[in-house]
Scaffold this motif. Structure first.
Motif, mmCIF file in Angstrom:
data_model
loop_
_atom_site.group_PDB
_atom_site.id
_atom_site.type_symbol
_atom_site.label_atom_id
_atom_site.label_comp_id
_atom_site.label_asym_id
_atom_site.label_seq_id
_atom_site.Cartn_x
_atom_site.Cartn_y
_atom_site.Cartn_z
ATOM 1 N N LEU A 19 36.164 2.443 14.489
ATOM 2 C CA LEU A 19 36.465 3.804 14.603
ATOM 3 C C LEU A 19 36.563 4.823 13.399
ATOM 4 O O LEU A 19 36.057 5.933 13.438
ATOM 5 C CB LEU A 19 37.768 4.224 15.370
ATOM 6 C CG LEU A 19 37.847 3.921 16.788
ATOM 7 C CD1 LEU A 19 39.398 4.034 17.204
ATOM 8 C CD2 LEU A 19 37.069 4.750 17.380
ATOM 9 N N ARG A 20 36.926 4.355 12.372
ATOM 10 C CA ARG A 20 37.068 5.004 10.941
ATOM 11 C C ARG A 20 35.501 5.127 10.681
ATOM 12 O O ARG A 20 35.379 6.331 10.095
ATOM 13 C CB ARG A 20 37.648 4.034 9.927
ATOM 14 C CG ARG A 20 38.086 4.599 8.676
ATOM 15 C CD ARG A 20 38.892 4.033 7.599
ATOM 16 N NE ARG A 20 38.938 2.350 7.603
ATOM 17 C CZ ARG A 20 39.933 1.877 8.242
ATOM 18 N NH1 ARG A 20 41.066 2.541 8.573
ATOM 19 N NH2 ARG A 20 39.692 0.667 8.250
ATOM 20 N N PHE A 21 34.736 4.262 10.748
ATOM 21 C CA PHE A 21 33.227 4.606 10.429
ATOM 22 C C PHE A 21 32.671 5.476 11.234
ATOM 23 O O PHE A 21 32.002 6.519 10.551
ATOM 24 C CB PHE A 21 32.622 3.166 10.671
ATOM 25 C CG PHE A 21 31.091 3.325 10.587
ATOM 26 C CD1 PHE A 21 30.586 3.431 9.096
ATOM 27 C CD2 PHE A 21 30.254 3.242 11.399
ATOM 28 C CE1 PHE A 21 29.128 3.531 8.863
ATOM 29 C CE2 PHE A 21 28.788 3.272 11.108
ATOM 30 C CZ PHE A 21 28.221 3.412 10.072
ATOM 31 N N HIS A 22 32.886 5.594 12.727
ATOM 32 C CA HIS A 22 32.392 6.348 13.524
ATOM 33 C C HIS A 22 32.810 7.751 13.436
ATOM 34 O O HIS A 22 32.121 8.864 13.376
ATOM 35 C CB HIS A 22 32.411 6.093 14.787
ATOM 36 C CG HIS A 22 31.497 4.832 15.036
ATOM 37 N ND1 HIS A 22 31.766 3.433 15.092
ATOM 38 C CD2 HIS A 22 30.077 4.950 15.344
ATOM 39 C CE1 HIS A 22 30.807 2.600 15.281
ATOM 40 N NE2 HIS A 22 29.653 3.586 15.380
ATOM 41 N N ILE A 23 34.043 7.865 13.091
ATOM 42 C CA ILE A 23 34.599 9.273 13.117
ATOM 43 C C ILE A 23 34.262 9.948 11.771
ATOM 44 O O ILE A 23 33.888 11.122 11.750
ATOM 45 C CB ILE A 23 36.265 9.214 12.899
ATOM 46 C CG1 ILE A 23 36.946 8.810 14.327
ATOM 47 C CG2 ILE A 23 36.844 10.437 12.400
ATOM 48 C CD1 ILE A 23 38.298 8.590 14.353
ATOM 49 N N VAL A 24 34.007 9.551 10.558
ATOM 50 C CA VAL A 24 33.360 9.783 9.263
ATOM 51 C C VAL A 24 32.084 10.355 9.720
ATOM 52 O O VAL A 24 31.818 11.524 9.218
ATOM 53 C CB VAL A 24 33.528 8.909 8.150
ATOM 54 C CG1 VAL A 24 32.791 9.448 7.014
ATOM 55 C CG2 VAL A 24 35.101 8.720 7.688
ATOM 56 N N GLY A 25 31.126 9.465 10.221
ATOM 57 C CA GLY A 25 29.759 9.847 10.617
ATOM 58 C C GLY A 25 29.741 11.012 11.544
ATOM 59 O O GLY A 25 29.016 11.822 11.527
ATOM 60 N N PHE A 28 30.629 14.503 9.502
ATOM 61 C CA PHE A 28 29.251 14.946 8.788
ATOM 62 C C PHE A 28 28.266 15.448 9.760
ATOM 63 O O PHE A 28 27.615 16.462 9.402
ATOM 64 C CB PHE A 28 28.824 13.726 8.031
ATOM 65 C CG PHE A 28 29.711 13.686 6.650
ATOM 66 C CD1 PHE A 28 30.031 14.709 5.893
ATOM 67 C CD2 PHE A 28 30.347 12.119 6.691
ATOM 68 C CE1 PHE A 28 30.686 14.296 4.868
ATOM 69 C CE2 PHE A 28 31.262 12.282 5.381
ATOM 70 C CZ PHE A 28 31.561 13.203 4.656
ATOM 71 N N VAL A 29 28.171 14.897 10.872
ATOM 72 C CA VAL A 29 27.172 15.239 11.840
ATOM 73 C C VAL A 29 27.839 16.602 12.542
ATOM 74 O O VAL A 29 26.704 17.609 12.576
ATOM 75 C CB VAL A 29 26.874 14.204 13.039
ATOM 76 C CG1 VAL A 29 26.206 14.772 14.188
ATOM 77 C CG2 VAL A 29 25.958 13.054 12.549
ATOM 78 N N ALA A 30 28.907 16.765 12.715
ATOM 79 C CA ALA A 30 29.303 17.782 13.304
ATOM 80 C C ALA A 30 29.184 19.078 12.459
ATOM 81 O O ALA A 30 29.043 20.413 12.562
ATOM 82 C CB ALA A 30 30.664 17.811 13.724
ATOM 83 N N VAL A 31 29.696 18.865 11.015
ATOM 84 C CA VAL A 31 29.499 20.153 10.099
ATOM 85 C C VAL A 31 28.055 20.129 9.853
ATOM 86 O O VAL A 31 27.554 21.250 9.600
ATOM 87 C CB VAL A 31 30.044 19.549 8.697
ATOM 88 C CG1 VAL A 31 29.753 20.205 7.465
ATOM 89 C CG2 VAL A 31 31.565 19.167 8.727
#
Length: 75
Positions: A19-25, A28-31
Motif C-alpha cells: 500500500l505504501r508503494f502504491h499510494i506514493v505512485g 504522483f500520478v494524480a499530481v
C-alpha cells in the motif's frame, strides 16, 4: 529433497508495504494529471474567454439582434 528449497514468503507487513508503494505512485500520478488538466485545458480555456471578451461588443450584437426582430419587447 534439497535443504535450501524455496524461501518463505513474507507475510507480515506485506499489505502495508504494498500500500505504501502504491499510494506514493498514485499521488504522483494524480499530481501529474492535475497539472496536465490545469495547463492543458483550464489555462487555454481562460485565454480563449479573455480573447473573446477583449474583442466583444455587446451593444453591437444587441442592435443586430434587435434589427433582426429576435426580441419581442423592443421595436
Amino acid at each position: 529433497m534439497a535443504s535450501c528449497a524455496l524461501a518463505k514468503p513474507q507475510m507480515r507487513g506485506l499489505l502495508a508495504r504494498r500500500l505504501r508503494f502504491h499510494i506514493v505512485g498514485a499521488f504522483f500520478v494524480a499530481v501529474g494529471v492535475a497539472c496536465a488538466c490545469k495547463f492543458g485545458v483550464a489555462e487555454q480555456r481562460k485565454e480563449a474567454y479573455a480573447d473573446f471578451y477583449r474583442n466583444d461588443d455587446s451593444m453591437k450584437d444587441f442592435e443586430e439582434m434587435r434589427r433582426a426582430g429576435i426580441f419581442q419587447s423592443t421595436k
